[in-house]
Design an enzyme around this catalytic site. Structure first.
Site, PDB file in Angstrom:
ATOM      1  N   CYS A  88       0.844  -1.009  -0.088  1.00  0.00           N
ATOM      2  CA  CYS A  88      -0.004   0.075   0.121  1.00  0.00           C
ATOM      3  C   CYS A  88       1.009   1.227  -0.146  1.00  0.00           C
ATOM      4  O   CYS A  88       1.712   1.541   0.985  1.00  0.00           O
ATOM      5  CB  CYS A  88      -0.962  -0.020   1.105  1.00  0.00           C
ATOM      6  SG  CYS A  88      -1.579   1.378   1.610  1.00  0.00           S
ATOM      7  N   CYS A 100       0.245   3.926   2.714  1.00  0.00           N
ATOM      8  CA  CYS A 100       0.614   3.411   3.890  1.00  0.00           C
ATOM      9  C   CYS A 100       2.181   3.510   4.200  1.00  0.00           C
ATOM     10  O   CYS A 100       2.717   4.033   5.153  1.00  0.00           O
ATOM     11  CB  CYS A 100       0.443   1.754   4.164  1.00  0.00           C
ATOM     12  SG  CYS A 100      -1.304   1.474   4.087  1.00  0.00           S
TER      13      CYS A 100
END
Ligand SMILES: [Zn+2]
Length: 144
Positions: free
Chosen positions: A69, A72
């Protein structure tokens, strides 16, 4: 309110009882002697998740994230910085949802990053989407 706080050791996951005023840089785990406060996010897994979320008297903030991600990964340095800033105010932790899909499913994590604040094992706040450092500090302080 009790003068003792339960604090789960970030290293061996033993539950320690510490006088509130003693909880600082000198507070060590009675079992493994590691520092009880951590300036880095604690990595949670299925083996220690419930212990940390339910047995800490500090609010536990968990970043549900995954290695694939992008947002993230982009938020990780700010989260690391927030952990150092808020060491004594909240327990800052991370859970890799790719490694631990059952926990992610249990909390109905649909998008990442998602932050959840837990107090005494109960979810008290949730926020999806990446935040910058000031945003993280504000959100954690508001919910700790
Ligand atoms: Zn320990």
């Amino acid at each position: 309110m009790s003068d003792h706080l339960r604090v789960v050791c970030p290293s061996c996951h033993t539950v320690n009882r510490v006088l509130r005023e003693r909880l600082g840089p000198g507070a060590n785990c009675g079992s493994c002697k590691a520092q009880l406060l951590s300036a880095h996010p604690i990595k949670l897994s299925a083996a220690n998740f419930d212990r940390h979320v339910e047995s800490n008297d500090l609010t536990v903030v968990v970043d549900f994230w995954a290695p694939w991600c992008g947002p993230c990964r982009a938020m990780a340095p700010a989260y690391e910085q927030a952990a150092a800033e808020l060491t004594a105010q909240a327990r800052i932790a991370k859970l890799d949802t790719e490694a631990e899909p059952a926990i992610a499913a249990r909390f109905g994590i649909r998008s990442i990053p998602t932050l959840i604040a837990f107090r005494s094992g109960r979810e008290v706040a949730r926020q999806s989407g990446a935040m910058d450092f000031p945003g993280l500090v504000r959100w954690i302080r508001a919910n700790a």
